[in-house]
Structures are given as C-alpha cells and as structure tokens.
Design a protein around this motif. Structure first.
Motif, PDB file in Angstrom:
ATOM      1  N   ASP A   1       0.698  -1.188  -0.016  1.00 38.75           N
ATOM      2  CA  ASP A   1      -0.012  -0.035   0.068  1.00 38.75           C
ATOM      3  C   ASP A   1       0.674   1.144   0.020  1.00 38.75           C
ATOM      4  O   ASP A   1       0.495   2.208   0.017  1.00 38.75           O
ATOM      5  CB  ASP A   1      -0.959   0.076   1.312  1.00 38.75           C
ATOM      6  CG  ASP A   1      -0.213  -0.058   2.379  1.00 38.75           C
ATOM      7  OD1 ASP A   1       0.858  -0.665   2.648  1.00 38.75           O
ATOM      8  OD2 ASP A   1      -0.557   1.000   3.463  1.00 38.75           O
ATOM      9  N   PHE A   2       2.009   1.052  -0.141  1.00 44.80           N
ATOM     10  CA  PHE A   2       2.932   2.183   0.020  1.00 44.80           C
ATOM     11  C   PHE A   2       3.390   2.737  -1.308  1.00 44.80           C
ATOM     12  O   PHE A   2       2.993   2.221  -2.508  1.00 44.80           O
ATOM     13  CB  PHE A   2       4.593   1.912   0.479  1.00 44.80           C
ATOM     14  CG  PHE A   2       4.172   1.081   1.769  1.00 44.80           C
ATOM     15  CD1 PHE A   2       4.177   1.750   2.966  1.00 44.80           C
ATOM     16  CD2 PHE A   2       4.658  -0.188   1.982  1.00 44.80           C
ATOM     17  CE1 PHE A   2       4.027   1.492   3.977  1.00 44.80           C
ATOM     18  CE2 PHE A   2       4.467  -0.612   3.456  1.00 44.80           C
ATOM     19  CZ  PHE A   2       4.362  -0.006   4.242  1.00 44.80           C
ATOM     20  N   ALA A   3       3.777   4.111  -1.409  1.00 42.08           N
ATOM     21  CA  ALA A   3       3.998   4.750  -2.708  1.00 42.08           C
ATOM     22  C   ALA A   3       5.429   4.291  -3.155  1.00 42.08           C
ATOM     23  O   ALA A   3       6.273   3.886  -2.057  1.00 42.08           O
ATOM     24  CB  ALA A   3       3.869   6.058  -2.583  1.00 42.08           C
ATOM     25  N   THR A   4       5.643   4.137  -4.349  1.00 38.36           N
ATOM     26  CA  THR A   4       7.007   3.870  -4.927  1.00 38.36           C
ATOM     27  C   THR A   4       7.652   4.945  -4.386  1.00 38.36           C
ATOM     28  O   THR A   4       7.701   6.312  -4.385  1.00 38.36           O
ATOM     29  CB  THR A   4       6.914   3.938  -6.495  1.00 38.36           C
ATOM     30  OG1 THR A   4       6.141   2.814  -6.845  1.00 38.36           O
ATOM     31  CG2 THR A   4       8.494   3.655  -7.033  1.00 38.36           C
ATOM     32  N   PRO A   5       9.142   4.547  -3.813  1.00 39.05           N
ATOM     33  CA  PRO A   5      10.097   5.792  -3.283  1.00 39.05           C
ATOM     34  C   PRO A   5      10.054   6.683  -4.116  1.00 39.05           C
ATOM     35  O   PRO A   5      10.376   6.342  -5.444  1.00 39.05           O
ATOM     36  CB  PRO A   5      11.151   4.754  -2.975  1.00 39.05           C
ATOM     37  CG  PRO A   5      10.812   3.323  -2.708  1.00 39.05           C
ATOM     38  CD  PRO A   5       9.496   3.070  -3.454  1.00 39.05           C
ATOM     39  N   PRO A   6      10.208   7.969  -3.642  1.00 43.78           N
ATOM     40  CA  PRO A   6      10.462   9.212  -4.485  1.00 43.78           C
ATOM     41  C   PRO A   6      11.712   8.996  -5.703  1.00 43.78           C
ATOM     42  O   PRO A   6      11.681   9.413  -6.487  1.00 43.78           O
ATOM     43  CB  PRO A   6      10.624  10.215  -3.703  1.00 43.78           C
ATOM     44  CG  PRO A   6       9.787   9.906  -2.449  1.00 43.78           C
ATOM     45  CD  PRO A   6      10.145   8.305  -2.565  1.00 43.78           C
ATOM     46  N   PHE A   7      12.852   8.570  -5.043  1.00 48.96           N
ATOM     47  CA  PHE A   7      13.922   8.675  -5.900  1.00 48.96           C
ATOM     48  C   PHE A   7      13.920   7.709  -7.204  1.00 48.96           C
ATOM     49  O   PHE A   7      14.248   8.089  -8.209  1.00 48.96           O
ATOM     50  CB  PHE A   7      15.341   8.148  -5.194  1.00 48.96           C
ATOM     51  CG  PHE A   7      15.269   6.682  -4.850  1.00 48.96           C
ATOM     52  CD1 PHE A   7      16.241   6.023  -5.689  1.00 48.96           C
ATOM     53  CD2 PHE A   7      14.696   6.266  -3.865  1.00 48.96           C
ATOM     54  CE1 PHE A   7      16.351   4.499  -5.421  1.00 48.96           C
ATOM     55  CE2 PHE A   7      15.102   4.884  -3.516  1.00 48.96           C
ATOM     56  CZ  PHE A   7      15.855   3.941  -4.448  1.00 48.96           C
TER      57      PHE A   7
ATOM     58  N   VAL B   1      10.927   7.319  -8.852  1.00 47.65           N
ATOM     59  CA  VAL B   1       9.799   8.283  -9.593  1.00 47.65           C
ATOM     60  C   VAL B   1      10.594   9.096 -10.099  1.00 47.65           C
ATOM     61  O   VAL B   1      10.367   9.515 -11.366  1.00 47.65           O
ATOM     62  CB  VAL B   1       8.738   8.692  -8.756  1.00 47.65           C
ATOM     63  CG1 VAL B   1       7.833   9.562  -9.592  1.00 47.65           C
ATOM     64  CG2 VAL B   1       7.905   7.422  -7.992  1.00 47.65           C
ATOM     65  N   ASP B   2      11.684   9.843  -9.402  1.00 46.19           N
ATOM     66  CA  ASP B   2      12.383  10.746 -10.062  1.00 46.19           C
ATOM     67  C   ASP B   2      13.082  10.162 -11.297  1.00 46.19           C
ATOM     68  O   ASP B   2      13.314  10.980 -12.213  1.00 46.19           O
ATOM     69  CB  ASP B   2      13.301  11.418  -8.898  1.00 46.19           C
ATOM     70  CG  ASP B   2      12.526  12.207  -7.908  1.00 46.19           C
ATOM     71  OD1 ASP B   2      11.418  12.748  -8.096  1.00 46.19           O
ATOM     72  OD2 ASP B   2      13.112  12.551  -6.933  1.00 46.19           O
ATOM     73  N   ALA B   3      13.615   9.258 -11.105  1.00 44.99           N
ATOM     74  CA  ALA B   3      14.525   8.586 -12.144  1.00 44.99           C
ATOM     75  C   ALA B   3      13.679   8.480 -13.431  1.00 44.99           C
ATOM     76  O   ALA B   3      14.240   8.463 -14.548  1.00 44.99           O
ATOM     77  CB  ALA B   3      15.140   7.160 -11.764  1.00 44.99           C
TER      78      ALA B   3
ATOM     79  N   VAL C   1      10.948   3.725 -19.652  1.00 47.88           N
ATOM     80  CA  VAL C   1      10.707   4.486 -18.747  1.00 47.88           C
ATOM     81  C   VAL C   1      10.859   3.819 -17.586  1.00 47.88           C
ATOM     82  O   VAL C   1      11.372   3.918 -16.366  1.00 47.88           O
ATOM     83  CB  VAL C   1       9.656   5.433 -18.687  1.00 47.88           C
ATOM     84  CG1 VAL C   1       9.556   6.204 -17.667  1.00 47.88           C
ATOM     85  CG2 VAL C   1       9.814   6.541 -19.925  1.00 47.88           C
ATOM     86  N   ALA C   2      10.010   2.552 -17.207  1.00 44.63           N
ATOM     87  CA  ALA C   2       9.799   1.762 -16.096  1.00 44.63           C
ATOM     88  C   ALA C   2      11.181   1.070 -16.215  1.00 44.63           C
ATOM     89  O   ALA C   2      11.603   0.835 -15.081  1.00 44.63           O
ATOM     90  CB  ALA C   2       8.547   0.803 -16.503  1.00 44.63           C
ATOM     91  N   GLN C   3      11.867   0.541 -17.227  1.00 49.29           N
ATOM     92  CA  GLN C   3      13.083   0.010 -17.081  1.00 49.29           C
ATOM     93  C   GLN C   3      14.244   0.966 -16.208  1.00 49.29           C
ATOM     94  O   GLN C   3      14.978   0.516 -15.518  1.00 49.29           O
ATOM     95  CB  GLN C   3      13.748  -0.733 -18.274  1.00 49.29           C
ATOM     96  CG  GLN C   3      12.942  -1.698 -18.845  1.00 49.29           C
ATOM     97  CD  GLN C   3      13.911  -2.102 -20.092  1.00 49.29           C
ATOM     98  OE1 GLN C   3      14.737  -2.899 -19.928  1.00 49.29           O
ATOM     99  NE2 GLN C   3      13.245  -2.176 -21.393  1.00 49.29           N
ATOM    100  N   ARG C   4      14.306   2.228 -16.520  1.00 51.75           N
ATOM    101  CA  ARG C   4      14.851   3.173 -16.169  1.00 51.75           C
ATOM    102  C   ARG C   4      14.607   3.460 -14.563  1.00 51.75           C
ATOM    103  O   ARG C   4      15.552   3.540 -13.617  1.00 51.75           O
ATOM    104  CB  ARG C   4      14.890   4.605 -16.782  1.00 51.75           C
ATOM    105  CG  ARG C   4      15.650   4.691 -18.076  1.00 51.75           C
ATOM    106  CD  ARG C   4      16.675   4.357 -18.332  1.00 51.75           C
ATOM    107  NE  ARG C   4      17.287   4.538 -19.682  1.00 51.75           N
ATOM    108  CZ  ARG C   4      18.558   4.033 -19.999  1.00 51.75           C
ATOM    109  NH1 ARG C   4      19.419   3.597 -19.116  1.00 51.75           N
ATOM    110  NH2 ARG C   4      19.052   4.093 -21.294  1.00 51.75           N
ATOM    111  N   ALA C   5      13.424   3.334 -14.220  1.00 51.59           N
ATOM    112  CA  ALA C   5      13.172   3.371 -12.648  1.00 51.59           C
ATOM    113  C   ALA C   5      13.589   2.048 -11.981  1.00 51.59           C
ATOM    114  O   ALA C   5      13.944   2.324 -10.901  1.00 51.59           O
ATOM    115  CB  ALA C   5      11.485   3.469 -12.722  1.00 51.59           C
ATOM    116  N   ALA C   6      13.564   0.845 -12.638  1.00 47.21           N
ATOM    117  CA  ALA C   6      13.953  -0.327 -12.049  1.00 47.21           C
ATOM    118  C   ALA C   6      15.371  -0.202 -11.732  1.00 47.21           C
ATOM    119  O   ALA C   6      15.971  -0.842 -10.782  1.00 47.21           O
ATOM    120  CB  ALA C   6      13.643  -1.500 -12.956  1.00 47.21           C
TER     121      ALA C   6
ATOM    122  N   ALA D   1      17.090   2.362 -11.171  1.00 53.70           N
ATOM    123  CA  ALA D   1      17.247   3.162  -9.913  1.00 53.70           C
ATOM    124  C   ALA D   1      16.881   2.392  -8.902  1.00 53.70           C
ATOM    125  O   ALA D   1      17.838   2.616  -7.550  1.00 53.70           O
ATOM    126  CB  ALA D   1      16.483   4.570 -10.008  1.00 53.70           C
ATOM    127  N   ALA D   2      15.866   1.696  -8.793  1.00 50.98           N
ATOM    128  CA  ALA D   2      15.565   0.839  -7.594  1.00 50.98           C
ATOM    129  C   ALA D   2      16.617  -0.168  -7.237  1.00 50.98           C
ATOM    130  O   ALA D   2      17.056  -0.266  -5.909  1.00 50.98           O
ATOM    131  CB  ALA D   2      14.452   0.050  -7.608  1.00 50.98           C
TER     132      ALA D   2
END
Length: 400
Positions: A45-51, A53-55, A278-283, A285-286
C-alpha cells in the motif's frame, strides 16, 4: 450461413485469477459506498519511493526512451539484475543470462514455455500462487499438486516430492518466501530439495519475488546458493514489484542457463518485445539506489504481520501459523467449517469467504484459489487501522 469456428479450447479453459476477481469485487462494492476492507490484493500500500519516481521523470526527458530497445532489456538493467542475483541469490551470471519481462508474471509464463513439453508433469507444491497451474497448462504441461498443510508450516518435503515423481516429471516449482502462505524454507530444507532435483535432472522454476521480505532473522536462501551445481537446470523469477512497491510499473525478470534464456528471448520478441523503457530506467534506480525505503517498508510489514496473527489467533476455530516472509497470513479455518454462521451453513472456505464479505464486509481469498479448501489468504499490505478493523469484524462475526 456457416456457423462460426469455435474459440480456442486452450485459452477458454484458463481460470480467471481468483485474487484479482475477489479484489475487483471488493473495489466494486467500495464504489457503491459500502465500507469494504480488502485483504485480497498482493500489493504494497506504499507509494513507490520518490528517488525511483524521479529517475522515471528524468527518463522522460531522453527521446531515446521513446524508441524500441533490445527485447531482452536495457543493458544497464540486465547488469543491475546480474549484480542483484549475485548479491541476494549467491549466483554469478552474465547479463546475457537475464531477460527483462513485463512483470514477474510474464517471467513465470515464459519459464514454463521454455522447459515444458506436451504431457510433461510439473510438481507444484500447494498451497500455490493461483497463476502457476494455468501457466503450466498453457505450456501443455500437467500440474501435479503436492500438498503440505499448516502442520508442516505449508512446506513440502523431499519424501513427498519423490512420491509424486514419475518418468514424466520434468520440472518443480519452488517458492520461498511463499505466496500465499508466507512460509520460508530453511537452508537445510532448500538444500535437500535442490539436491533431489539435481539427482533426477529436474528443472527448477524458483520464484524469488519476495526474497527481500523476511522477518524474525529468517533468510530466503536461494536454491542455487544452497546447491550451486543446480544452476544449469534452474530458472530464477523475480522483479521490483513487491520489494519496491512497484506493482504497476510491470518490470520483472528471469535468470537462467544461456540456452533457456535464448529461447525465452525469442518468444518474447514475438510476444511483447521490450518492456517500457521508462519503467526499466526506474527499475535501474530501484536496484542500484539507496535501500533505506525497503527497510522501512519491511519494518511496517513486520509490525502488521505480528498484529494480524495475534488478532486472528483470538478467533476460536482458526489456526494461524506465523509467516516468516512475504506479506500474507494463511490461516487454517477448518474449525469454522461444517457449522452455521449468521443463519448460513458453511462447508467450504469458498462459502466462508462469501459469508465474510456479505456479513462483515471484509474481502479475503478462499483456499480453493491456491489448492485445497479449508484456508483463507489475507494480505497484510494495508494500513494498520484498516487491518485491525477488518480482523475485529471477523472476531465479531465468529466470536473471537
């Protein structure tokens, strides 16, 4: 006029995802204004961490991400996955042994497509995630359930697997931590199963999507770490969804022997091609960024885990083993069956789940979605106040 040709028999036979079905019904009732509390969805139920999302936001500024890219995944992400696999699964692999998929579910599908031939049998420890048997059958295989109840902490033994093995057995599904039970195999249990699979030349499809969500000092030891020689016949399935609260981003992956990954890549080239860039770039960062948020989310899940087990255990007729991983409770509710509740006779956990939704406005998933009747799955990936209120409604309904 000639009658239309029939639809595909194979696809028509697929069962709807029970967890998504229950969750959809709960959301529909909420939309009608009913105060439904849902334990159905396996979703933080948490939001994806901001860093992270920023990526993704930064990636939107680069037109290169608006184009087709390599079907197996961005090189930087495959490298990050290889590093994570070494760090958390103890297996050193080349990025060429990694394929990025549209969520872990696509990896599961492609893994079975890669190793199962028509008529092959796949040993499926139960309780199991609802998608596994359907994915096996889509590969023209036959799922063979091997059930372990609450008295075994829902973990199968080598003896059970050997009793179910036949000359047609080609693969084993291994999941630790488990969805739906939250059970975590010990290193010794994992090694014993891995050595058995190695001895019989059996492929292992190991779903490690919850490997970073463990509690009470437990560690989900990868089967290829416990038995390194098994790497040549093991496909690891994983993703960012559960650990990083990224279910909607749809980034998963499979890691395995080069020949298996090659044919899975060929399949994906015709099925979906590359995952959203874009999702790959976010991954990326994760996997490569700070892990503080992961620890905070895990701490919250741990608190909720203890709360839900404590409260469920107050209800007569319910036996709730304490899960050591993931974010699910899987109580044995056979003590509530064969009885009358709110004027209704209840014989199965499916009927019990319907009763709970109707009378307590609480959505749970019945055991029939994961194997035998007699159990309920409750996700504790929801806010503390909602979690407590839902269980208290169950206590009121059943006299806890």
């Amino acid at each position: 006029m000639t009658e239309r040709a029939p639809l595909s028999r194979k696809i028509s036979a697929i069962a709807e995802s029970a967890t998504l079905k229950v969750d959809a019904k709960a959301k529909a009732l909420k939309a009608e204004g009913r105060p439904v509390i849902s334990y159905a969805a396996g979703e933080p139920d948490f939001a994806t961490p901001p860093f992270i999302v920023d990526a993704a936001a930064e990636a939107l500024k680069d037109p290169a991400n608006f184009r087709y890219t390599a079907g197996a995944g961005l090189p930087a992400l495959r490298e990050a996955i290889a590093e994570k696999t070494l760090r958390d699964s103890g297996l050193e692999v080349s990025p060429s042994q990694v394929i990025v998929t549209n969520g872990g579910k696509q990896s599961v599908y492609q893994a079975f497509q890669a190793v199962v031939n028509p008529g092959d049998e796949v040993l499926l420890p139960a309780p199991y995630w609802t998608t596994y048997p359907e994915a096996i059958q889509l590969a023209d295989g036959k799922p063979v359930e091997v059930f372990a109840g609450s008295e075994q902490d829902y973990k199968v033994t080598v003896e059970q697997l050997e009793a179910a093995r036949t000359e047609r057995t080609t693969a084993l599904v291994f999941v630790s931590p488990s969805n739906p039970t939250g059970s975590v195999y010990t290193e010794e249990e994992t090694r014993a199963i891995g050595e058995w699979a190695l001895a019989h030349g059996i492929w292992v499809i190991s779903d490690e999507i919850y490997q970073n969500l463990t509690y009470d000092g437990a560690r989900a030891v990868s089967i290829v770490e416990a038995v390194p020689e098994l790497a040549g016949q093991t496909i690891l399935v994983n993703g960012v969804a559960k650990t990083y609260a990224m279910t909607g981003w749809r980034v998963g992956w499979m890691v395995g022997p080069a020949d298996a990954i090659r044919i899975a890549t060929n399949l994906q080239s015709h099925l979906t091609s590359n995952v959203n860039n874009v999702a790959q770039r976010a991954a990326i960062a994760a996997l490569t960024g700070p892990q503080d948020e992961v620890g905070r989310m895990r701490d919250a899940f741990d608190r909720r885990r203890r709360l839900i087990i404590d409260e469920l255990s107050k209800i007569p007729g319910i036996s709730a083993p304490t899960p050591q991983g993931a974010f699910y409770a899987y109580p044995d509710v056979t003590g509530l069956l064969g009885r009358e509740w709110a004027g209704r006779r209840v014989e199965t956990s499916l009927e019990l789940a319907d009763l709970i939704l109707d009378e307590a406005e609480v959505a749970v998933v019945p055991g029939e979605a994961f194997g035998p009747s007699g159990f309920l799955r409750l996700s504790y990936a929801l806010a503390d106040d909602q979690l407590l209120e839902g269980v208290r409604r169950l206590q009121q309904l059943f006299g806890g």
